[in-house]
Design an enzyme around this catalytic site. Sequence first.
Site, mmCIF file in Angstrom:
data_model
loop_
_atom_site.group_PDB
_atom_site.id
_atom_site.type_symbol
_atom_site.label_atom_id
_atom_site.label_comp_id
_atom_site.label_asym_id
_atom_site.label_seq_id
_atom_site.Cartn_x
_atom_site.Cartn_y
_atom_site.Cartn_z
ATOM 1 C CD GLU A 183 -3.086 -0.917 0.208
ATOM 2 O OE1 GLU A 183 -3.065 0.076 -0.542
ATOM 3 O OE2 GLU A 183 -3.983 -1.781 0.164
ATOM 4 N NE ARG A 187 -3.700 2.816 -0.471
ATOM 5 C CZ ARG A 187 -5.010 2.874 -0.281
ATOM 6 N NH1 ARG A 187 -5.596 4.043 -0.133
ATOM 7 N NH2 ARG A 187 -5.748 1.775 -0.226
ATOM 8 C CG ASP A 315 -5.816 -7.537 -7.298
ATOM 9 O OD1 ASP A 315 -4.730 -7.700 -6.711
ATOM 10 O OD2 ASP A 315 -6.741 -6.834 -6.833
ATOM 11 C CD GLU A 448 -10.863 -1.975 -8.275
ATOM 12 O OE1 GLU A 448 -9.849 -1.694 -7.598
ATOM 13 O OE2 GLU A 448 -12.025 -1.709 -7.893
#
Length: 569
Positions: A183, A187, A315, A448
């Site tokens: 993360e 980010r 993913d 998404e």
Amino acid sequence: MARGSRSVTSSQWRYCHPSYYLKRPKRLALLFIVFVCVSFVVWDRQTLVREHQVEISELQKEVSDLQNLLDELKNKQGGNAGKIDFRSKQDVIDNPIDIDRREKVKEAMLHAWGSYEKYAWGQDELQPQSKKGINSFGGLGATLIDSLDTLYIMGLNEQFQRAREWVANSLDFNKDYDASVFETTIRVVGGLLSAYDLSGDKVFLNKAREIADRLLPAWNTPTGIPYNIINLSHGRAHNPGWTGGESILADSGTEQLEFIVLSQRTGDPKYQQKVENVIAQLNKTFPDDGLLPIYINPHSGTSGYSPITFGAMGDSFYEYLLKVWIQGNKTSAVKHYRDMWEKSMKGLLSLIKRSTPSSFAYICEKNGGSLSDKMDELACFAPGMIALGSFGYGSDDSQKFLSLAEELAWTCYNFYQSTPTKLAGENYFFHSGQDMSVGTSWNILRPETVESLFYLWRLTGNKTYQEWGWNIFQAFEKNSRIESGYVGLRDVNSGAKDDMMQSFFLAETLKYFYLLFSPSSVIPLDEWVFNTEAHPLRIVTRQEERLVENNEKQKPFPRLGGRKEGKSG
């Protein structure tokens, strides 16, 4: 029509001559003159517009025919290297509807950002109903950093400058906080690097390097496959207890773009070496179907018994195999990424099933030898990824994968359309004879599906994807907008609201909406690649064992703002 028919003929213009009305009352004659002349001018302009649209359509057909001819020639020559893709380069007319919709998305960004500034400035995320901030990422200003490139692209200059000053003067990474490596990378490192690539301001590059240095000890494992948690102050790294000590596939294989770019921009190879070693390790035992379980042992490099999914925890690993190849400009130095991705696409085909009675295509999850008829909304990034990668195949495979991407996008759009709020749940189950049904019923403002609609619109020019996106945007406006920001829904059936404005709503969801209604010259896909948090990074041609030298004079990217975008302040 012939070009000559664009103009009003001389015989028609005779009605505008005063002599024609000499025997008529003067007042009536003059009024009639004005009416007829204006009518001809309006008629002439409408004819021009119609004929221009016809010409554009004919030119696009010619481009498509040329592309098909080129595909055939490439196939006859036995390869597709160096394929020129006219379809992804055709320009899109910036029409009034797109301008209006883009302005409304920009206003939504101003509302979200203004609420963050007012109630949660410098904190990670806003709780809009409580009107306070929360430090869900250790106090790194996640929403602020995630929003930098969105503000820049939208031409919100004053807001961008205030955020830039906070990064320069207040951003502190020395936190006694156990941070997610994944993360923080996507980010914070990604957001800062994107702001640097767009603006050329080195304060962002320096801060990206500073936080990356604090993350690097996570890769100090026997295999180089990183631990997924690290203390930003003390540098102690470990994996979450609930994984049984294993590393997570997506968390370990989704730092490549950011760390490769950081090495390119700084000239320091250590970042690139750490993350590329992970791919080298995984490639040693990469299966023929390219599908990996979501848990990997960081000591042995082997995969244990665990689910295979294109949803949560799997993913973005597959996404980055494709995008590192694109970011390296598809050279031989990054060909192994493309090879691994194509294997994974063979595996993905084995996970595709279609519902009854409506034949919605969906991506199953795999547990051992059995398939589970469940698909996360998170997996709705896949249509965009597949479409983006389809243009690297030969003609037949290219069309096959593009068609699959379009089928999956239709399914994801119906995730939204199937609920009373027209917002999608977190995941869906497919039962024989019943098509799709909501599993986990919350919606946390995820991007998404909009992301995939953006790619499909850019790559095909089909405006249907813009219409679907607009419908989704309106559903967010109706159900998630409140006086002090945007919130998710606890239940997409009842519309009950939660109390969180996720940072990715500003970083991804609103950005993809904005780009969906922007000309293709704004962040063109042959010059930029998006990380998994929608932060655009410049494409740089990769050569074997060579790093791009540090670019001291990074050129800023021109923003879209201007004559039709409204005020930026």
